[in-house]
Design a protein around this motif. Sequence first.
Motif, short mmCIF file in Angstrom:
data_model
loop_
_atom_site.label_atom_id
_atom_site.label_comp_id
_atom_site.label_asym_id
_atom_site.label_seq_id
_atom_site.Cartn_x
_atom_site.Cartn_y
_atom_site.Cartn_z
N PRO A 135 0.79 -1.23 0.00
CA PRO A 135 0.00 0.00 0.00
C PRO A 135 0.82 1.29 0.00
O PRO A 135 0.30 2.35 -0.33
CB PRO A 135 -0.83 -0.11 1.27
CG PRO A 135 0.00 -0.96 2.18
CD PRO A 135 0.71 -1.94 1.28
N VAL A 136 2.10 1.21 0.37
CA VAL A 136 2.93 2.41 0.46
C VAL A 136 3.81 2.46 -0.79
O VAL A 136 4.90 1.90 -0.83
CB VAL A 136 3.76 2.44 1.75
CG1 VAL A 136 4.59 3.71 1.84
CG2 VAL A 136 2.85 2.30 2.96
N ASP A 137 3.28 3.10 -1.84
CA ASP A 137 3.92 3.08 -3.15
C ASP A 137 3.41 4.27 -3.95
O ASP A 137 2.23 4.64 -3.82
CB ASP A 137 3.54 1.77 -3.85
CG ASP A 137 4.10 1.67 -5.24
OD1 ASP A 137 5.27 1.27 -5.38
OD2 ASP A 137 3.37 2.00 -6.21
N PRO A 138 4.24 4.88 -4.78
CA PRO A 138 3.78 6.05 -5.55
C PRO A 138 2.64 5.73 -6.51
O PRO A 138 1.72 6.54 -6.68
CB PRO A 138 5.03 6.53 -6.28
CG PRO A 138 6.00 5.40 -6.23
CD PRO A 138 5.67 4.61 -5.01
N ASP A 139 2.69 4.57 -7.15
CA ASP A 139 1.62 4.22 -8.08
C ASP A 139 0.31 3.93 -7.36
O ASP A 139 -0.77 4.18 -7.89
CB ASP A 139 2.02 3.04 -8.97
CG ASP A 139 3.12 3.42 -9.95
OD1 ASP A 139 3.22 4.62 -10.31
OD2 ASP A 139 3.90 2.53 -10.34
N VAL A 140 0.40 3.41 -6.14
CA VAL A 140 -0.80 3.20 -5.33
C VAL A 140 -1.39 4.56 -4.95
O VAL A 140 -2.61 4.75 -5.02
CB VAL A 140 -0.49 2.34 -4.08
CG1 VAL A 140 -1.66 2.34 -3.11
CG2 VAL A 140 -0.13 0.92 -4.49
N ALA A 141 -0.54 5.51 -4.58
CA ALA A 141 -1.03 6.85 -4.24
C ALA A 141 -1.77 7.46 -5.43
O ALA A 141 -2.85 8.05 -5.26
CB ALA A 141 0.12 7.74 -3.80
N LEU A 142 -1.21 7.33 -6.63
CA LEU A 142 -1.88 7.86 -7.82
C LEU A 142 -3.21 7.14 -8.08
O LEU A 142 -4.22 7.78 -8.40
CB LEU A 142 -0.97 7.72 -9.05
CG LEU A 142 0.15 8.74 -9.14
CD1 LEU A 142 1.13 8.34 -10.24
CD2 LEU A 142 -0.41 10.13 -9.42
N ALA A 143 -3.19 5.82 -7.94
CA ALA A 143 -4.42 5.05 -8.16
C ALA A 143 -5.49 5.42 -7.14
O ALA A 143 -6.69 5.46 -7.47
CB ALA A 143 -4.12 3.55 -8.11
N LEU A 144 -5.09 5.70 -5.91
CA LEU A 144 -6.04 6.16 -4.89
C LEU A 144 -6.68 7.48 -5.32
O LEU A 144 -7.90 7.64 -5.26
CB LEU A 144 -5.35 6.34 -3.53
CG LEU A 144 -5.00 5.08 -2.75
CD1 LEU A 144 -4.07 5.42 -1.59
CD2 LEU A 144 -6.26 4.38 -2.25
N ALA A 145 -5.85 8.42 -5.74
CA ALA A 145 -6.36 9.74 -6.14
C ALA A 145 -7.29 9.63 -7.35
O ALA A 145 -8.37 10.23 -7.37
CB ALA A 145 -5.20 10.69 -6.45
N GLU A 146 -6.88 8.83 -8.32
CA GLU A 146 -7.69 8.68 -9.54
C GLU A 146 -8.98 7.92 -9.26
O GLU A 146 -10.06 8.30 -9.71
CB GLU A 146 -6.86 8.00 -10.61
CG GLU A 146 -5.73 8.90 -11.12
CD GLU A 146 -4.63 8.16 -11.87
OE1 GLU A 146 -4.66 6.91 -11.93
OE2 GLU A 146 -3.73 8.86 -12.39
N GLY A 147 -8.87 6.81 -8.51
CA GLY A 147 -10.04 6.00 -8.22
C GLY A 147 -11.05 6.72 -7.34
O GLY A 147 -12.25 6.68 -7.59
N GLY A 148 -10.56 7.40 -6.32
CA GLY A 148 -11.45 8.14 -5.43
C GLY A 148 -12.11 9.31 -6.13
O GLY A 148 -13.30 9.59 -5.90
N ARG A 149 -11.37 9.96 -7.00
CA ARG A 149 -11.93 11.06 -7.80
C ARG A 149 -13.11 10.54 -8.63
O ARG A 149 -14.18 11.14 -8.63
CB ARG A 149 -10.83 11.61 -8.70
CG ARG A 149 -11.32 12.58 -9.74
CD ARG A 149 -10.19 12.92 -10.72
NE ARG A 149 -10.70 13.84 -11.72
CZ ARG A 149 -10.39 13.80 -12.99
NH1 ARG A 149 -9.56 12.90 -13.45
NH2 ARG A 149 -10.89 14.67 -13.83
N ALA A 150 -12.90 9.43 -9.29
CA ALA A 150 -13.95 8.85 -10.13
C ALA A 150 -15.14 8.39 -9.29
O ALA A 150 -16.29 8.68 -9.61
CB ALA A 150 -13.39 7.69 -10.94
N ARG A 151 -14.87 7.70 -8.21
CA ARG A 151 -15.95 7.13 -7.40
C ARG A 151 -16.75 8.18 -6.64
O ARG A 151 -17.92 7.96 -6.34
CB ARG A 151 -15.40 6.07 -6.47
CG ARG A 151 -14.97 4.86 -7.30
CD ARG A 151 -14.43 3.74 -6.51
NE ARG A 151 -14.08 2.67 -7.45
CZ ARG A 151 -14.11 1.39 -7.15
NH1 ARG A 151 -14.47 1.00 -5.96
NH2 ARG A 151 -13.78 0.50 -8.05
#
Length: 156
Positions: free
Chosen positions: A74-90
């Motif tokens: 969970p502590v990874d730059p690509d995970v951070a981006l995916a969180l931002a993108e996924g949460g934005r969409a959801r």
Amino acid sequence: MSDPSAAAGVVHALVERKETLATIESLTGGLVAAMLVEVAGASAVYRGGLVVYATELKASLAGVPEDLLDERGPVDPDVALALAEGGRARCGADWGLSTTGVAGPEPQGGKPVGLVYVAVAGPTGSAVRELSLGGGRQAIRSASVTEALRLLTEHL
């Protein structure tokens, strides 16, 4: 201590732009959201947020690919981006702002205490920033909030 003026700046910039924001938080556990809603007028721009402390919720609620979480944790730059993108969409927001990292007191998954990633995703693209923070758990979480809001401000 988190900087309240950073949250006010974000809210006012979003109001001017007529854009909305969602927060997707792990180690900060809702502190970014709390800072934002302290600002008068936040309801005009803040859609809501997800607190995805447990790794499996990062996938099921925020839409982070499970294979990415399995491969990197969970502590990874690509995970951070995916969180931002996924949460934005959801959350149906123009912008997504995420935090993930290790606040301590112990390292997690081979990642040191103080390693934090903050990310933003929005209509003009996305970005992630790696932070190496010192101090205790409270100081790391507080600095993460301020740095996440700064990252968003840079992109507004």
